[in-house]
Scaffold this motif. Structure first.
Motif, mmCIF file in Angstrom:
data_model
loop_
_atom_site.group_PDB
_atom_site.id
_atom_site.type_symbol
_atom_site.label_atom_id
_atom_site.label_comp_id
_atom_site.label_asym_id
_atom_site.label_seq_id
_atom_site.Cartn_x
_atom_site.Cartn_y
_atom_site.Cartn_z
ATOM 1 N N VAL A 77 91.524 -34.743 59.926
ATOM 2 C CA VAL A 77 91.271 -33.307 60.114
ATOM 3 C C VAL A 77 91.011 -33.009 61.593
ATOM 4 O O VAL A 77 91.576 -32.067 62.168
ATOM 5 C CB VAL A 77 90.086 -32.848 59.246
ATOM 6 N N HIS A 78 90.159 -33.799 62.223
ATOM 7 C CA HIS A 78 89.837 -33.557 63.631
ATOM 8 C C HIS A 78 91.063 -33.771 64.517
ATOM 9 O O HIS A 78 91.251 -33.033 65.502
ATOM 10 C CB HIS A 78 88.694 -34.467 64.071
ATOM 11 N N ALA A 79 91.907 -34.734 64.179
ATOM 12 C CA ALA A 79 93.132 -34.947 64.956
ATOM 13 C C ALA A 79 94.067 -33.751 64.841
ATOM 14 O O ALA A 79 94.697 -33.340 65.821
ATOM 15 C CB ALA A 79 93.832 -36.225 64.493
ATOM 16 N N LEU A 80 94.154 -33.183 63.641
ATOM 17 C CA LEU A 80 94.985 -31.993 63.446
ATOM 18 C C LEU A 80 94.440 -30.819 64.243
ATOM 19 O O LEU A 80 95.207 -30.084 64.890
ATOM 20 C CB LEU A 80 95.052 -31.649 61.961
ATOM 21 N N VAL A 81 93.139 -30.630 64.233
ATOM 22 C CA VAL A 81 92.537 -29.529 64.986
ATOM 23 C C VAL A 81 92.761 -29.711 66.482
ATOM 24 O O VAL A 81 93.039 -28.736 67.206
ATOM 25 C CB VAL A 81 91.037 -29.419 64.653
ATOM 26 N N ARG A 82 92.693 -30.934 66.964
ATOM 27 C CA ARG A 82 92.982 -31.176 68.389
ATOM 28 C C ARG A 82 94.416 -30.782 68.727
ATOM 29 O O ARG A 82 94.681 -30.204 69.795
ATOM 30 C CB ARG A 82 92.740 -32.645 68.742
ATOM 31 N N ARG A 83 95.342 -31.074 67.820
ATOM 32 C CA ARG A 83 96.741 -30.691 68.069
ATOM 33 C C ARG A 83 96.886 -29.170 68.091
ATOM 34 O O ARG A 83 97.604 -28.622 68.937
ATOM 35 C CB ARG A 83 97.663 -31.293 67.019
ATOM 36 N N VAL A 84 96.206 -28.481 67.178
ATOM 37 C CA VAL A 84 96.266 -27.016 67.167
ATOM 38 C C VAL A 84 95.735 -26.460 68.480
ATOM 39 O O VAL A 84 96.325 -25.541 69.072
ATOM 40 C CB VAL A 84 95.468 -26.456 65.973
ATOM 41 N N ARG A 85 94.634 -26.992 68.959
ATOM 42 C CA ARG A 85 94.070 -26.528 70.234
ATOM 43 C C ARG A 85 95.045 -26.750 71.381
ATOM 44 O O ARG A 85 95.188 -25.898 72.264
ATOM 45 C CB ARG A 85 92.764 -27.263 70.524
ATOM 46 N N SER A 86 95.740 -27.889 71.356
ATOM 47 C CA SER A 86 96.685 -28.175 72.442
ATOM 48 C C SER A 86 97.885 -27.239 72.407
ATOM 49 O O SER A 86 98.490 -26.953 73.444
ATOM 50 C CB SER A 86 97.157 -29.633 72.362
ATOM 51 N N MET A 87 98.237 -26.752 71.217
ATOM 52 C CA MET A 87 99.382 -25.858 71.074
ATOM 53 C C MET A 87 99.027 -24.404 71.374
ATOM 54 O O MET A 87 99.923 -23.596 71.630
ATOM 55 C CB MET A 87 99.955 -25.975 69.663
ATOM 56 N N ARG A 88 97.749 -24.053 71.322
ATOM 57 C CA ARG A 88 97.324 -22.671 71.583
ATOM 58 C C ARG A 88 96.108 -22.700 72.518
ATOM 59 O O ARG A 88 94.986 -22.453 72.096
ATOM 60 C CB ARG A 88 97.006 -21.973 70.273
ATOM 61 N N PRO A 89 96.336 -23.045 73.793
ATOM 62 C CA PRO A 89 95.208 -23.070 74.731
ATOM 63 C C PRO A 89 94.537 -21.692 74.792
ATOM 64 O O PRO A 89 95.192 -20.663 74.784
ATOM 65 C CB PRO A 89 95.867 -23.426 76.073
ATOM 66 N N GLY A 90 93.231 -21.704 74.835
ATOM 67 C CA GLY A 90 92.493 -20.450 74.887
ATOM 68 C C GLY A 90 92.011 -19.971 73.537
ATOM 69 O O GLY A 90 91.121 -19.105 73.468
ATOM 70 N N LEU A 91 92.582 -20.499 72.456
ATOM 71 C CA LEU A 91 92.124 -20.136 71.118
ATOM 72 C C LEU A 91 90.965 -21.052 70.748
ATOM 73 O O LEU A 91 91.091 -22.281 70.795
ATOM 74 C CB LEU A 91 93.248 -20.288 70.091
ATOM 75 N N ARG A 92 89.858 -20.474 70.354
ATOM 76 C CA ARG A 92 88.728 -21.283 69.908
ATOM 77 C C ARG A 92 88.947 -21.692 68.461
ATOM 78 O O ARG A 92 89.130 -20.844 67.582
ATOM 79 C CB ARG A 92 87.423 -20.512 70.039
ATOM 80 N N VAL A 93 88.934 -22.996 68.227
ATOM 81 C CA VAL A 93 89.155 -23.538 66.885
ATOM 82 C C VAL A 93 87.948 -24.390 66.510
ATOM 83 O O VAL A 93 87.591 -25.325 67.216
ATOM 84 C CB VAL A 93 90.437 -24.391 66.806
ATOM 85 N N GLU A 94 87.318 -24.053 65.389
ATOM 86 C CA GLU A 94 86.182 -24.810 64.876
ATOM 87 C C GLU A 94 86.553 -25.411 63.520
ATOM 88 O O GLU A 94 87.481 -24.951 62.851
ATOM 89 C CB GLU A 94 84.953 -23.912 64.720
ATOM 90 N N THR A 95 85.810 -26.428 63.117
ATOM 91 C CA THR A 95 86.052 -27.112 61.850
ATOM 92 C C THR A 95 84.782 -27.115 61.016
ATOM 93 O O THR A 95 83.702 -27.417 61.527
ATOM 94 C CB THR A 95 86.489 -28.571 62.081
#
Length: 246
Positions: free
Chosen positions: A23-41
């Motif tokens: 899950v955390h690896a997926l969230v890291r990928r999402v953050r890398s694809m949308r810089p500036g978007l705050r993503v929490e888990t």
């Protein structure tokens, strides 16, 4: 300028540490694809932080808008009951929009197919290969019907056959679908886990794939899954009510 809502990814949670890691690896990928978007888990069970804890922290920071995205492949009990119940208990100052679950999506089919190729198949094998679409399973008839629809859709892309199977709550099991594809005459039988992260049920799928020729990895932090997350976030964000000035 209106700030982007925070994306809160809501995962089920598991005693198996591999689940949270994926899950955390997926969230890291999402953050890398949308810089500036705050993503929490946040997790519903077993892992921390809890969904409620994340929501309380966001409210304390002064965040006003959140898109809560269920990290689920079908609209079963968790998406229909558990997650809405948790969100109803969120701090009242938060405006929360629950996004749609990830599946079905053509991107997820692409991810499944890429996992099979990574496991050793090639596009040339497609017409002679039967595939077991192995899901975690559910008691929800809607969720079961969606898996069956995905299997039919995937079969029409050129596979010898595609059969749904389930690790729990529903039938057939993975080993039964493998046997059916052998009897059907498919030269190769492959198992594609339609699950997001490792854990107890994916391990059961793997045991059921013992007589298959190919077993793909779980979807995990694949770029296609990350793209679906962002698509669901964008769709939910456009439906959010306009912000009210304090």
């Amino acid at each position: 300028m209106r700030h982007q809502p925070v994306l809160l990814v809501i995962a089920h949670g598991s005693r198996d540490p591999r689940h949270a890691g994926a899950v955390h690896a997926l969230v890291r990928r999402v953050r890398s694809m949308r810089p500036g978007l705050r993503v929490e888990t946040g997790f519903l069970d077993f892992n921390i932080p809890s969904v409620q804890g994340v929501l309380e922290s966001l409210a304390a920071e002064g965040v006003r808008e959140v898109v809560a995205l269920p990290l689920l492949l079908t609209r079963a009990f968790h998406a229909k009951a558990d997650i809405p119940a948790v969100l109803r208990d969120a701090p009242p100052r938060l405006r929360i929009r629950q996004a749609e679950v990830l599946g079905p999506s053509p991107l997820l089919l692409s991810a499944l197919e890429r996992r099979l190729y990574e496991a050793g198949l090639t596009p040339a094998d497609k017409s002679s290969t039967g595939v077991v679409l192995a899901s975690a399973g559910s008691t929800d008839p809607e969720a079961i019907a969606v898996i069956a629809d995905i299997a039919r859709e995937w079969w029409h892309t050129g596979w010898c056959a595609v059969r749904p199977a389930f690790a729990s709550a529903s039938l057939p099991r993975t080993e039964d679908a493998v046997r059916e594809l052998r009897e059907l005459g498919c030269s190769t039988v492959a198992v594609a886990p339609y699950v997001l992260a490792p854990g107890f049920l994916p391990d059961r799928i793997a045991r059921g794939a013992a007589r298959a020729d190919v077993l793909a990895e779980v979807l995990g932090p694949s770029p296609e899954v990350a793209r679906v997350l962002l698509e669901r976030y964008d769709a939910a964000r456009t439906r959010m009510p306009a912000a009210v000035s304090a």
